[in-house]
Design an enzyme around this catalytic site. Structure first.
Site, PDB file in Angstrom:
ATOM      1  N   ARG A 231      -2.548   3.973  -4.499  1.00 20.51           N
ATOM      2  CA  ARG A 231      -2.925   2.891  -3.597  1.00 20.51           C
ATOM      3  C   ARG A 231      -1.736   1.946  -3.469  1.00 20.51           C
ATOM      4  NH1 ARG A 231      -6.235   5.719  -2.028  1.00 20.51           N
ATOM      5  NH2 ARG A 231      -8.495   5.418  -1.806  1.00 20.51           N
ATOM      6  N   ASP A 255       3.300   7.194   0.282  1.00 24.06           N
ATOM      7  CA  ASP A 255       2.241   7.623   1.200  1.00 24.06           C
ATOM      8  C   ASP A 255       1.213   6.529   1.433  1.00 24.06           C
ATOM      9  OD1 ASP A 255       0.897   9.789   2.729  1.00 24.06           O
ATOM     10  OD2 ASP A 255      -0.665   9.551   1.212  1.00 24.06           O
ATOM     11  N   GLU A 260      -1.849  -1.017   6.144  1.00 18.29           N
ATOM     12  CA  GLU A 260      -1.822   0.258   6.860  1.00 18.29           C
ATOM     13  C   GLU A 260      -2.520   0.114   8.203  1.00 18.29           C
ATOM     14  OE1 GLU A 260      -3.451   3.295   4.333  1.00 18.29           O
ATOM     15  OE2 GLU A 260      -1.881   3.069   2.821  1.00 18.29           O
ATOM     16  N   HIS A 279      -0.238   7.942   4.803  1.00 15.25           N
ATOM     17  CA  HIS A 279      -1.463   8.094   4.017  1.00 15.25           C
ATOM     18  C   HIS A 279      -2.152   9.427   4.345  1.00 15.25           C
ATOM     19  CE1 HIS A 279      -4.724   5.619   1.775  1.00 15.25           C
ATOM     20  NE2 HIS A 279      -4.821   6.885   1.451  1.00 15.25           N
ATOM     21  N   SER A 281      -1.444  12.313   2.269  1.00 13.25           N
ATOM     22  CA  SER A 281      -1.219  13.252   1.164  1.00 13.25           C
ATOM     23  C   SER A 281      -2.477  14.047   0.805  1.00 13.25           C
ATOM     24  CB  SER A 281      -0.704  12.507  -0.070  1.00 13.25           C
ATOM     25  OG  SER A 281      -1.653  11.575  -0.549  1.00 13.25           O
TER      26      SER A 281
END
Length: 320
Positions: A231, A255, A260, A279, A281
């Protein structure tokens, strides 16, 4: 006897619906991603598969009938955990679904940075032939995995194929296969100077928020790479940017981020020693299959027998 209600807020194959109906014949099952499909039934649902933010008002306000929520994601930090706990709602996560795709992403980022693949892709776009001073290897280096759950365990297993020395950090400190040395989080500062790659697979909790900042980056090797697929809030992003700019660490594969989508003005976008992925992965062609077959259906079998020791049962005190 009143009909029991189950909502599945995702699109799933008819074969899965048939299995669920056979396992839970007392339930009326409503399935579909579109809000119009499940919204009218939210207040009456006993079981919900896949949390949506709108469900907080629809299914928790007033006298809730919700008994069990099966999350569609591994992370649960964005859910109203206090309300679930107060109402004695069972929450199970999708932990473990991501072990293969995320461990692949971790090594993609590690190899990309080590072998300068991201640099060569940029050079290819400019038709620029240059060695870029690439000379690092992954083999026989030390990887520190912060968070040795299912993702961390799979990452450790793959690391052994590269003959890496594997250091693990987990809350329990319990040893596990493919991890050469296991530590508890209070020993983090001792292991950071030893690592060539520092991998974060941690959930966001009160304990992990801001866990990595200027002090931690200072303790890392100047030749070390940081990989974060946990995170964004686990890292103090401004401290990371400064550490990268000052070359306190060699680079980062990221990632997840505090904001975001990542803001277009964020310096991380333009850094030569950083790989940014959006984001993704955990994205995989097998996501639905693993959530339904590996977690939800086994849990449903137990739930129908009133056995509530379910797989991936969330501990509200720990937050995961």
């Amino acid at each position: 006897m009143a009909e029991r209600l189950m909502l599945i807020t995702q699109n799933i194959d008819d074969s899965y619906l048939q299995q669920i109906n056979e396992l839970a014949p007392d339930f009326k099952v409503i399935a579909g991603r579109d809000k119009e499909k499940w919204e009218p039934y939210a207040k009456e649902a006993e079981v919900i598969v896949g949390w949506k933010n709108e469900l907080e008002k629809l299914s928790l306000d007033g006298e809730s009938k919700l008994q069990w929520l099966q999350s569609w994601s591994a992370g649960v930090n964005n859910m109203p955990l206090n309300k679930f706990s107060e109402s004695d709602i069972i929450l199970t996560s999708a932990n473990g679904v991501h072990a293969y795709p995320i461990s692949e992403t971790i090594f993609a980022l590690m190899l990309g940075l080590t072998r300068k693949i991201h640099t060569y892709v940029k050079q290819q776009q400019k038709k620029h032939w240059h060695h870029a001073h690439m000379n690092l290897e992954l083999h026989e280096k030390t990887i520190g995995i912060n968070g040795v759950g299912e993702i961390g365990k799979e990452t450790a297993r793959i690391a052994k194929a590269f003959r890496m020395n594997v250091i693990g950090v987990r809350h329990s400190g319990i040893p596990t296969e493919n991890v050469d040395e296991m530590y508890t989080p209070d020993k983090l500062h001792e292991i950071l100077p030893l690592c060539d790659y520092v991998v974060i697979t941690l959930p966001l909790t009160e304990d992990t928020q801001g866990m990595f900042g200027s002090e931690e980056f200072y303790l890392m090797k100047k030749s070390a790479f940081l990989i974060n697929i946990g995170r964004g809030e686990v890292i103090k992003e401004k401290d990371l940017i400064l550490a990268l700019q000052e070359q306190e660490i060699a680079g980062a594969g990221l990632d997840v981020f505090i904001q975001e989508p990542l803001d277009g003005t964020n310096p991380l976008w333009g850094m030569e020693n950083v790989i940014v992925t959006p984001h993704t992965s955990g994205s995989t062609e097998h996501y639905t299959k693993r959530v339904i077959e590996d977690i939800f259906i086994p849990n449903l079998k137990k739930y129908m027998k009133e056995d509530y020791q379910l797989t991936n049962l969330v501990d509200y005190e720990k937050g995961y």
